[in-house]
Design an enzyme around this catalytic site. Structure first.
Site, short mmCIF file in Angstrom:
data_model
loop_
_atom_site.label_atom_id
_atom_site.label_comp_id
_atom_site.label_asym_id
_atom_site.label_seq_id
_atom_site.Cartn_x
_atom_site.Cartn_y
_atom_site.Cartn_z
N ASP A 67 -35.04 6.20 -29.16
CA ASP A 67 -35.16 6.73 -27.81
C ASP A 67 -34.67 5.74 -26.75
O ASP A 67 -34.39 4.57 -27.05
CB ASP A 67 -36.62 7.14 -27.52
CG ASP A 67 -37.64 6.09 -27.95
OD1 ASP A 67 -37.24 4.95 -28.25
OD2 ASP A 67 -38.83 6.41 -27.99
N ASN A 136 -51.49 8.52 -28.03
CA ASN A 136 -51.70 9.97 -27.97
C ASN A 136 -51.00 10.69 -29.13
O ASN A 136 -50.89 11.91 -29.13
CB ASN A 136 -51.21 10.53 -26.62
CG ASN A 136 -49.72 10.38 -26.42
OD1 ASN A 136 -49.03 9.79 -27.25
ND2 ASN A 136 -49.20 10.90 -25.32
N HIS A 138 -47.79 10.27 -30.01
CA HIS A 138 -46.36 10.52 -29.88
C HIS A 138 -45.56 9.65 -30.85
O HIS A 138 -45.99 8.57 -31.26
CB HIS A 138 -45.85 10.39 -28.43
CG HIS A 138 -45.72 9.01 -27.89
ND1 HIS A 138 -46.19 8.65 -26.65
CD2 HIS A 138 -45.14 7.89 -28.39
CE1 HIS A 138 -45.90 7.38 -26.42
NE2 HIS A 138 -45.27 6.90 -27.46
N GLU A 143 -43.77 13.89 -27.18
CA GLU A 143 -45.12 13.89 -26.63
C GLU A 143 -45.88 15.13 -27.12
O GLU A 143 -45.27 16.17 -27.41
CB GLU A 143 -45.03 13.93 -25.10
CG GLU A 143 -44.38 12.71 -24.48
CD GLU A 143 -45.32 11.53 -24.34
OE1 GLU A 143 -46.20 11.35 -25.20
OE2 GLU A 143 -45.17 10.77 -23.36
C1 GLP Z 1 -43.22 3.94 -26.83
C2 GLP Z 1 -42.01 4.23 -27.70
C3 GLP Z 1 -42.44 4.59 -29.10
C4 GLP Z 1 -43.47 3.60 -29.59
C5 GLP Z 1 -44.73 3.76 -28.79
C6 GLP Z 1 -45.84 2.81 -29.19
O1 GLP Z 1 -43.53 4.96 -25.93
N1 GLP Z 1 -41.18 5.23 -27.18
O2 GLP Z 1 -41.30 4.63 -29.94
O3 GLP Z 1 -43.75 3.82 -30.95
O4 GLP Z 1 -44.43 3.59 -27.42
O5 GLP Z 1 -45.61 1.57 -28.61
P1 GLP Z 1 -46.35 0.25 -29.00
O6 GLP Z 1 -45.79 -0.17 -30.30
O7 GLP Z 1 -46.00 -0.71 -27.89
O8 GLP Z 1 -47.80 0.55 -29.06
#
Ligand code: GLP
Length: 247
Positions: A67, A136, A138, A143
């Site tokens: 992304d 959440n 995702h 989402e």
């Molecule tokens: C972001 C990214 C995701 C990632 C998620 C969790 O929103 N778009 O790809 O897995 O957050 O992030 P973190 O690893 O910092 O908890």
């Protein structure tokens, strides 16, 4: 879903790096699906270390990131292109032209999304997809919603995600409200998936995921439909898993 529970963030990172190393050693021109966020940073540190020691060769590898925020270019420290360059690509022997991150600055984002899925197919599909998970549920920026879009698409971020990701930005209002993300369909096409979760703030979502129900309100639950998913979870993130979970 295969579950590997490890003690710490460091152990999760090393274990994941070793799995990636295994894939690249057996297929030097492997196509890797990569993720951003805090979770995979340790994995990338391990891969840099291994690459410097000559234990893994990225010279034939292609990568696709999950992304990118809308409106941030690669020179913006909060863009995922910047993250990938600085936390991995600049330190290993991968060819930059074979590293793909969706272009959040593209004039025609719909076209960019379609072209991104086509590029993945042309590269032969993703051999190993690395994933983190949002608190959440995702995945990428898919989402929770009543319906999910399977292909790469432009999406609105939820307030929860904007708040969670604001820790990387100077202020909450500087977090982009939209992003380009691979869809759950594009993600599920990967031959193998490695889901990583670490820390107390992931304990609730990991417990929910391992209840086993599939719902668009928990996009990560779609992973139950894939035949080769490994979850590597550290002690803290595993702390709320109920014994009767059916994963
Ligand atoms: C972001 C990214 C995701 C990632 C998620 C969790 O929103 N778009 O790809 O897995 O957050 O992030 P973190 O690893 O910092 O908890």
């Amino acid at each position: 879903m295969k579950i590997i529970e490890v003690e710490s963030y460091e152990d999760m990172s090393r274990k994941a790096a070793d799995i990636i190393k295994g894939v690249v050693c057996s297929k030097p021109n492997a196509v890797l699906g990569l993720a951003t966020g805090s979770t995979p940073e340790g994995v990338y540190r391990c891969l840099i270390e291994d690459n410097k020691k000559g234990l893994i060769d990225f010279s034939k590898v292609t990568s696709f990131n999950l992304d990118e925020y809308e409106g941030l270019d690669g020179s913006n420290p909060n863009s995922y292109r910047y993250y990938m360059d600085n936390k991995l690509f600049n330190h290993i022997n991968i060819h930059k032209e074979r590293t793909f991150v969706p272009d959040g600055m593209a004039e025609d984002l719909e076209k960019e999304c379609k072209a991104y899925d086509e590029k993945i197919s042309l590269a032969g599909g993703i051999d190993l997809q690395i994933l983190g998970i949002g608190s959440n549920g995702h995945i990428g920026f898919n989402e929770p919603a009543d319906m999910l879009i399977p292909s790469t698409h432009v999406t609105e971020l939820t307030e929860e995600t904007i708040k969670a990701n604001s820790r990387f930005f100077p202020s909450l209002d500087q977090v982009p409200r939209r992003a380009v993300t691979m869809g759950m369909g594009s993600i599920l096409k990967a031959r193998r998936i490695l889901l990583l979760a670490s820390g107390k703030n992931k304990a609730d979502v990991i417990d929910r995921l391992l209840q086993g129900d599939i719902s668009t309100s928990l996009p990560a639950s779609m992973l139950h439909m894939h035949r080769d998913v490994t979850l590597i979870v550290d002690k803290e993130a595993a702390s709320k898993i109920s014994n009767d979970c059916c994963a």
